[in-house]
Write an enzyme that holds these catalytic residues in place. Structure first.
Site, PDB file in Angstrom:
ATOM      1  N   LYS A 172      -5.580  -4.593  18.164  1.00  0.00           N
ATOM      2  CA  LYS A 172      -4.956  -3.958  17.003  1.00  0.00           C
ATOM      3  C   LYS A 172      -4.478  -2.553  17.375  1.00  0.00           C
ATOM      4  O   LYS A 172      -5.245  -1.733  17.861  1.00  0.00           O
ATOM      5  CB  LYS A 172      -5.948  -3.906  15.842  1.00  0.00           C
ATOM      6  CG  LYS A 172      -6.374  -5.297  15.367  1.00  0.00           C
ATOM      7  CD  LYS A 172      -7.381  -5.244  14.238  1.00  0.00           C
ATOM      8  CE  LYS A 172      -8.697  -4.668  14.684  1.00  0.00           C
ATOM      9  NZ  LYS A 172      -9.763  -4.812  13.661  1.00  0.00           N
ATOM     10  N   THR A 206      -6.893   2.674   3.817  1.00  0.00           N
ATOM     11  CA  THR A 206      -6.999   1.667   4.877  1.00  0.00           C
ATOM     12  C   THR A 206      -8.455   1.254   5.121  1.00  0.00           C
ATOM     13  O   THR A 206      -8.775   0.679   6.163  1.00  0.00           O
ATOM     14  CB  THR A 206      -6.397   2.203   6.181  1.00  0.00           C
ATOM     15  OG1 THR A 206      -7.023   3.456   6.512  1.00  0.00           O
ATOM     16  CG2 THR A 206      -4.894   2.420   6.041  1.00  0.00           C
ATOM     17  N   GLY A 208     -11.507  -0.899   5.322  1.00  0.00           N
ATOM     18  CA  GLY A 208     -11.710  -2.340   5.379  1.00  0.00           C
ATOM     19  C   GLY A 208     -10.568  -3.126   5.975  1.00  0.00           C
ATOM     20  O   GLY A 208     -10.541  -4.356   5.869  1.00  0.00           O
ATOM     21  N   THR A 209      -9.624  -2.456   6.649  1.00  0.00           N
ATOM     22  CA  THR A 209      -8.491  -3.198   7.215  1.00  0.00           C
ATOM     23  C   THR A 209      -8.940  -4.208   8.269  1.00  0.00           C
ATOM     24  O   THR A 209      -8.468  -5.343   8.293  1.00  0.00           O
ATOM     25  CB  THR A 209      -7.450  -2.243   7.827  1.00  0.00           C
ATOM     26  OG1 THR A 209      -8.107  -1.334   8.715  1.00  0.00           O
ATOM     27  CG2 THR A 209      -6.721  -1.466   6.760  1.00  0.00           C
ATOM     28  N   GLY A 210      -9.863  -3.797   9.146  1.00  0.00           N
ATOM     29  CA  GLY A 210     -10.324  -4.709  10.182  1.00  0.00           C
ATOM     30  C   GLY A 210     -11.061  -5.903   9.605  1.00  0.00           C
ATOM     31  O   GLY A 210     -10.868  -7.049  10.041  1.00  0.00           O
ATOM     32  N   CYS A 211     -11.909  -5.645   8.616  1.00  0.00           N
ATOM     33  CA  CYS A 211     -12.645  -6.724   7.951  1.00  0.00           C
ATOM     34  C   CYS A 211     -11.672  -7.701   7.298  1.00  0.00           C
ATOM     35  O   CYS A 211     -11.800  -8.930   7.433  1.00  0.00           O
ATOM     36  CB  CYS A 211     -13.577  -6.159   6.885  1.00  0.00           C
ATOM     37  SG  CYS A 211     -14.752  -4.927   7.481  1.00  0.00           S
TER      38      CYS A 211
END
Length: 273
Positions: A172, A206, A208-211
């Site tokens: 990412k 942003t 919690g974007t990865g979750c």
């Protein structure tokens, strides 16, 4: 009905962790189940405390799900300690279920969500079982011990993770310096690769974007979408969630888990082979 599982920490603020994963699963019409690894006291301003769950109880949660449900995909988020990672890896080693790893290490406010001694356990025990691992640049630097700031270093780091056993790596690129675009790089064990470029959105919301990105990928893989298509649709899900944010809280606010359906999945993602 496809059933998927998230193994992660609870975010009392609702923007990340178990809460974000279950919201994403619901939006993508899969039935979400969960194994909670830690409780956090947090909001958009930061993480105030973490209470780890005993690995023996994590094991009981996981086996309870496996005993009753036919699970089509599993994702991991915040695992916190080496003991928790070892517990999950021991169970996953006997399963033939796709595993998507979001190697959660640092919260948006900068708080550590993974103990230092757990990093080696993640490398040694869980990565070899991964169908997909989805690190951001700082996480990939920790996992590989390499500085990542150029396309060549991104490729080199991804191949290091593939050599550790992962079948696919989604690097990412949100932490890269490009002010106009955000680019994610996808590498497969069979040598294929492509990148996904989207407009960079000027927002602090942003959390919690990865979750959310990894949960969307888990839902799509769990729904039997081919992996390339699953990655692309998951990218659309998180891009729309960031673009149409909710402006909740006074810090790093959550993304909008409702946006993908509201905007019918329409989102420009430029693919470079």
């Amino acid at each position: 009905m496809h059933i998927v599982t998230t193994i992660a920490g609870s975010d009392s603020g609702g923007g990340a962790g178990i809460q974000a994963d279950l919201k994403t699963f619901q939006e993508l019409k899969v039935f979400g189940t969960s194994v909670i690894t830690a409780l956090t006291a947090q909001n958009t301003l930061g993480v105030y405390d973490v209470l780890s769950i005993d690995p023996s109880f994590i094991e009981k949660q996981f086996y309870a799900l496996l005993e009753d449900f036919s699970i089509s995909a599993i994702k991991t988020g915040m695992l916190f300690s080496a003991d928790v990672i070892q517990t999950i890896a021991n169970i996953m080693a006997d399963l033939d279920i796709p595993l998507i790893i979001d190697p959660v290490m640092i919260a948006k406010g900068g708080e550590s969500l993974l103990q230092q001694q757990a990093i080696e356990a993640l490398r040694c025990y869980l990565l070899p079982l991964a169908t997909v691992i989805m690190p951001n640049i700082p996480e990939a630097e920790v996992l590989t011990g390499k500085k990542i700031d150029t396309p060549a270093s991104i490729k080199q780091a991804a191949h290091t993770l593939l050599q550790l056993g992962a079948r696919c790596v989604v690097m990412k690129g949100g932490h890269l310096s490009d002010k106009k675009f955000a680019t994610d790089y996808v590498f497969f064990k069979d040598g294929r690769s492509f990148s996904m470029q989207t407009a960079r959105i000027a927002t602090n919301n942003t959390h919690g974007t990865g979750c959310t990105f990894s949960a969307a990928l888990t839902a799509f893989i769990g729904s039997n979408l081919p992996i390339d298509q699953a990655i692309l649709e998951a990218k659309k899900f998180i891009q729309l969630a960031i673009t149409h944010d909710l402006s909740i809280g006074n810090g790093y606010g959550p993304t909008n888990h409702f946006a993908y359906h509201k905007y019918k999945g329409f989102c420009e993602v430029i693919i470079h082979e």
